[in-house]
Design a protein around this motif. Structure first.
Motif, PDB file in Angstrom:
ATOM      1  N   SER A   1       1.710  -6.361  11.858  1.00  0.00           N
ATOM      2  CA  SER A   1       0.617  -5.445  11.499  1.00  0.00           C
ATOM      3  C   SER A   1       1.164  -4.170  10.855  1.00  0.00           C
ATOM      4  N   LEU A   2       2.360  -3.731  11.247  1.00  0.00           N
ATOM      5  CA  LEU A   2       2.975  -2.562  10.609  1.00  0.00           C
ATOM      6  C   LEU A   2       3.318  -2.874   9.151  1.00  0.00           C
ATOM      7  N   ASP A   3       3.845  -4.073   8.915  1.00  0.00           N
ATOM      8  CA  ASP A   3       4.141  -4.500   7.539  1.00  0.00           C
ATOM      9  C   ASP A   3       2.857  -4.531   6.711  1.00  0.00           C
ATOM     10  N   GLN A   4       1.795  -5.086   7.278  1.00  0.00           N
ATOM     11  CA  GLN A   4       0.518  -5.165   6.563  1.00  0.00           C
ATOM     12  C   GLN A   4      -0.041  -3.779   6.271  1.00  0.00           C
ATOM     13  N   ALA A   5       0.226  -2.822   7.151  1.00  0.00           N
ATOM     14  CA  ALA A   5      -0.284  -1.463   6.961  1.00  0.00           C
ATOM     15  C   ALA A   5       0.389  -0.748   5.788  1.00  0.00           C
ATOM     16  N   VAL A   6       1.668  -1.020   5.553  1.00  0.00           N
ATOM     17  CA  VAL A   6       2.368  -0.324   4.464  1.00  0.00           C
ATOM     18  C   VAL A   6       2.422  -1.139   3.174  1.00  0.00           C
TER      19      VAL A   6
ATOM     20  N   ASP B   1       3.510   8.954   1.943  1.00  0.00           N
ATOM     21  CA  ASP B   1       2.503   9.863   1.384  1.00  0.00           C
ATOM     22  C   ASP B   1       1.240   9.096   0.993  1.00  0.00           C
ATOM     23  N   LYS B   2       1.424   7.903   0.427  1.00  0.00           N
ATOM     24  CA  LYS B   2       0.264   7.097   0.022  1.00  0.00           C
ATOM     25  C   LYS B   2      -0.419   6.456   1.222  1.00  0.00           C
ATOM     26  N   ALA B   3       0.363   6.119   2.253  1.00  0.00           N
ATOM     27  CA  ALA B   3      -0.166   5.366   3.404  1.00  0.00           C
ATOM     28  C   ALA B   3      -0.746   6.246   4.497  1.00  0.00           C
ATOM     29  N   ILE B   4      -0.495   7.537   4.470  1.00  0.00           N
ATOM     30  CA  ILE B   4      -0.860   8.412   5.584  1.00  0.00           C
ATOM     31  C   ILE B   4      -2.343   8.342   5.936  1.00  0.00           C
ATOM     32  N   ASP B   5      -3.217   8.306   4.936  1.00  0.00           N
ATOM     33  CA  ASP B   5      -4.657   8.297   5.231  1.00  0.00           C
ATOM     34  C   ASP B   5      -5.098   7.056   6.003  1.00  0.00           C
ATOM     35  N   SER B   6      -4.438   5.937   5.733  1.00  0.00           N
ATOM     36  CA  SER B   6      -4.820   4.724   6.479  1.00  0.00           C
ATOM     37  C   SER B   6      -4.104   4.630   7.829  1.00  0.00           C
TER      38      SER B   6
END
Length: 139
Positions: free
Chosen positions: A61-66, A128-133
Motif C-alpha cells: 500500500s505504501l508503494d501504491q501511495a507513491v 512534495d507531490k505526494a504529501i496531499d494524498s
C-alpha cells in the motif's frame, strides 16, 4: 525520546528495510540482527521497530501511495530510493505525531546519506507531490 534518538532509529530502519528488500528474509530476523549488531543505547528502539514493522507490513500500500508521483516505474527505482520513499510514506501516513516537514526533511537526509548523488532531489520531488494524498490534514 530526543529527536537525535529518532534520527538514529530512522538511519537504522532504512538499512534494515534495504536489507529486507534485497534479501527477502523475514523482517523479524532482520530486526533481531540489527538490534544485536548495533549499539542501541542512543537509538529510539521502539520507533525503529515501529518503522520497520510498519513498512514491511504495509509495503504494497505504501508503494501504491507513491507510485502515481514517480517519473518511472516502481520496479525501476533504486533500492535505496524505494526504502526511503516507503519509510517516508509510512511516517507521513501513519505517524501523525511526526510533523510532515520533519518526515520529509528526514527522508531527504536519508537519501543524501545512503542514496546516489541526486537521490535526495528525487525523493523531495516525489514527496512534495505526494504529501496531499499521504497527509491530507497537514501538521
Amino acid at each position: 525520546m530526543k529527536p537525535a534518538a529518532r534520527r538514529k532509529a530512522r538511519k537504522l530502519a532504512i538499512q534494515a528495510i534495504y536489507s529486507w528488500q534485497l534479501s527477502q528474509n523475514s523482517m523479524s530476523d532482520i530486526e533481531a540482527q540489527f538490534l544485536t549488531d548495533n549499539d542501541t543505547s542512543k537509538i529510539d528502539v521502539d520507533y525503529f521497530l515501529a518503522l520497520v514493522r510498519g513498512v514491511a507490513g504495509q509495503s504494497n500500500s505504501l508503494d501504491q501511495a507513491v507510485e502515481p508521483f514517480l517519473d518511472r516505474p516502481l520496479k525501476d527505482l533504486d533500492q535505496v530510493e524505494r526504502a526511503v520513499l516507503r519509510l517516508a510514506a509510512y511516517e507521513l501516513r501513519e505517524r501523525l505525531d511526526v510533523p510532515y516537514k520533519v518526515a520529509i526533511n528526514e527522508a531527504i537526509e536519508l537519501a543524501k546519506s545512503f542514496g546516489a548523488d541526486d537521490s535526495h532531489r528525487f525523493v523531495n520531488g516525489v514527496l512534495d507531490k505526494a504529501i496531499d494524498s499521504l497527509r491530507p490534514a497537514r501538521k
